[in-house]
Design an enzyme around this catalytic site. Structure first.
Site, PDB file in Angstrom:
ATOM      1  N   HIS A 232      95.344 -27.059 -96.431  1.00  0.00           N
ATOM      2  CA  HIS A 232      94.577 -28.246 -96.036  1.00  0.00           C
ATOM      3  C   HIS A 232      93.765 -27.938 -94.788  1.00  0.00           C
ATOM      4  CE1 HIS A 232      98.283 -28.622 -93.668  1.00  0.00           C
ATOM      5  NE2 HIS A 232      97.702 -29.538 -92.901  1.00  0.00           N
TER       6      HIS A 232
ATOM      7  N   HIS B 218      93.636 -29.140 -91.538  1.00  0.00           N
ATOM      8  CA  HIS B 218      94.023 -29.341 -90.141  1.00  0.00           C
ATOM      9  C   HIS B 218      93.921 -28.038 -89.340  1.00  0.00           C
ATOM     10  CE1 HIS B 218      96.410 -33.278 -91.063  1.00  0.00           C
ATOM     11  NE2 HIS B 218      95.111 -33.475 -90.936  1.00  0.00           N
TER      12      HIS B 218
ATOM     13  N   ASP C  25      95.643 -26.594 -87.063  1.00  0.00           N
ATOM     14  CA  ASP C  25      96.799 -25.712 -86.891  1.00  0.00           C
ATOM     15  C   ASP C  25      97.126 -24.937 -88.165  1.00  0.00           C
ATOM     16  OD1 ASP C  25      97.640 -28.167 -88.054  1.00  0.00           O
ATOM     17  OD2 ASP C  25      99.710 -27.789 -87.477  1.00  0.00           O
ATOM     18  N   HIS C  26      96.267 -25.069 -89.169  1.00  0.00           N
ATOM     19  CA  HIS C  26      96.414 -24.299 -90.411  1.00  0.00           C
ATOM     20  C   HIS C  26      95.195 -23.427 -90.697  1.00  0.00           C
ATOM     21  CE1 HIS C  26     100.067 -26.405 -92.048  1.00  0.00           C
ATOM     22  NE2 HIS C  26      99.715 -27.183 -91.036  1.00  0.00           N
TER      23      HIS C  26
ATOM     24  N   HIS D 190      99.699 -35.934 -97.090  1.00  0.00           N
ATOM     25  CA  HIS D 190      99.444 -35.558 -95.701  1.00  0.00           C
ATOM     26  C   HIS D 190      97.948 -35.616 -95.419  1.00  0.00           C
ATOM     27  CE1 HIS D 190     100.244 -33.610 -91.865  1.00  0.00           C
ATOM     28  NE2 HIS D 190      99.374 -32.656 -92.158  1.00  0.00           N
TER      29      HIS D 190
ATOM     30  N   ASP E 200     102.067 -28.810 -95.300  1.00  0.00           N
ATOM     31  CA  ASP E 200     102.713 -29.940 -94.649  1.00  0.00           C
ATOM     32  C   ASP E 200     103.089 -31.032 -95.641  1.00  0.00           C
ATOM     33  OD1 ASP E 200     102.381 -28.606 -92.287  1.00  0.00           O
ATOM     34  OD2 ASP E 200     100.897 -29.971 -91.443  1.00  0.00           O
TER      35      ASP E 200
ATOM     36  N   HIS F 213     106.131 -25.735 -90.772  1.00  0.00           N
ATOM     37  CA  HIS F 213     106.620 -26.142 -89.460  1.00  0.00           C
ATOM     38  C   HIS F 213     108.134 -26.036 -89.366  1.00  0.00           C
ATOM     39  CE1 HIS F 213     102.885 -27.829 -87.722  1.00  0.00           C
ATOM     40  NE2 HIS F 213     102.589 -28.160 -88.978  1.00  0.00           N
TER      41      HIS F 213
END
Length: 251
Positions: free
Chosen positions: A53, A55, A57-58, A110, A127, A165
């Site tokens: 996805h 975001h 942090d990915h 998410h 996530d 995570h």
């Protein structure tokens, strides 16, 4: 195949999968440097990136990784097109990498375009599903996430949940608060507390275990429905899931 988790940022894991020749796939690189160091240390040759996805942090490390290792193919859903994806994939697509076939599974909730990748026994689910929990509903609905969980729950017991995570301890703390007398959750919670006290990694986890300790996979159980205060049976199959997610948000 060799699976490696690379700790990144605050509590992310970047997963890599490599064959005996050192060719490797990188999953959800939220940053680049930790991956680059691991690649050079092991003499790996990155061939592809899988994105679940959009975001940061990915996807934060995609640009630098592509600059460092020219020729990388970057697979991802439509929402990652402006994050570096070179090949847009949708549910039902098959990706052949490292002599493995990865199936693309649409798992919104998410985010609206979230996908997961499955190549037995590995599930890279970003996530969506965590050990003991599920992702926050930033864009999608509880009904969408519930349906995504139903898809993932069709996979074999031995499936390795490679989520993004280290949330297992907090998820099981919540689960133990909801069902304080559940022996499977109680035992697992203690095990995870001991492991994290030694800074141990709790992932990957097997789907068979998640079916025992992940409340979001047990929403059809009357004892759980009673514990969270929904009607038995609920008006909608996803109702218990929605109540659980709301309670977790406020836990």
């Amino acid at each position: 195949m060799n699976l490696t988790s690379i700790p990144a940022l605050q509590d992310n894991y970047i997963w890599t999968l490599n064959d005996e020749q050192g060719n490797c796939v990188i999953v959800d690189p939220g940053e680049a440097q930790a991956v680059i160091e691991k690649v050079y240390a092991n003499g790996w040759h990155p061939v592809a990136i899988l994105l679940t996805h959009h975001h940061s942090d990915h996807v934060g490390g995609v640009k630098k990784l592509c600059e460092t290792f020219p020729g990388l193919v970057v697979y991802g859903p439509q929402e990652t097109q402006d994050k570096g994806a070179t090949h847009i994939v949708v549910e039902g697509d098959r990706i052949d990498i490292l002599d493995c076939e990865f199936s693309v599974i649409f798992t919104p909730g998410h985010t609206l375009g979230h996908i997961s990748y499955y190549s037995s026994p590995y599930l890279f689910c970003g996530d969506t599903m965590f050990s003991g929990g599920c992702g926050r509903l930033f864009e999608g609905t509880a009904e969408q996430m519930y349906e995504s969980f139903q898809k993932l729950n069709q996979l074999p017991d031995e499936t390795l949940i490679c989520c993004a995570h280290e949330y297992t301890l907090s998820n099981l703390k919540f689960a133990a608060a909801v069902l304080p007398h559940d022996p499977q959750i109680t035992a697992c919670y203690q095990q995870i507390k001991d492991l994290r006290a030694k800074n141990g990694i709790t992932l990957p986890t097997k789907l068979a275990r998640e079916r025992q300790i992940n409340l979001f996979l047990r929403t059809q159980e009357p004892d759980l429905q009673r514990a969270v205060g929904v009607n038995i049976p609920p008006a909608h199959a996803w109702e218990t899931f929605a109540v659980l997610r709301d309670k977790k948000d406020r836990f």
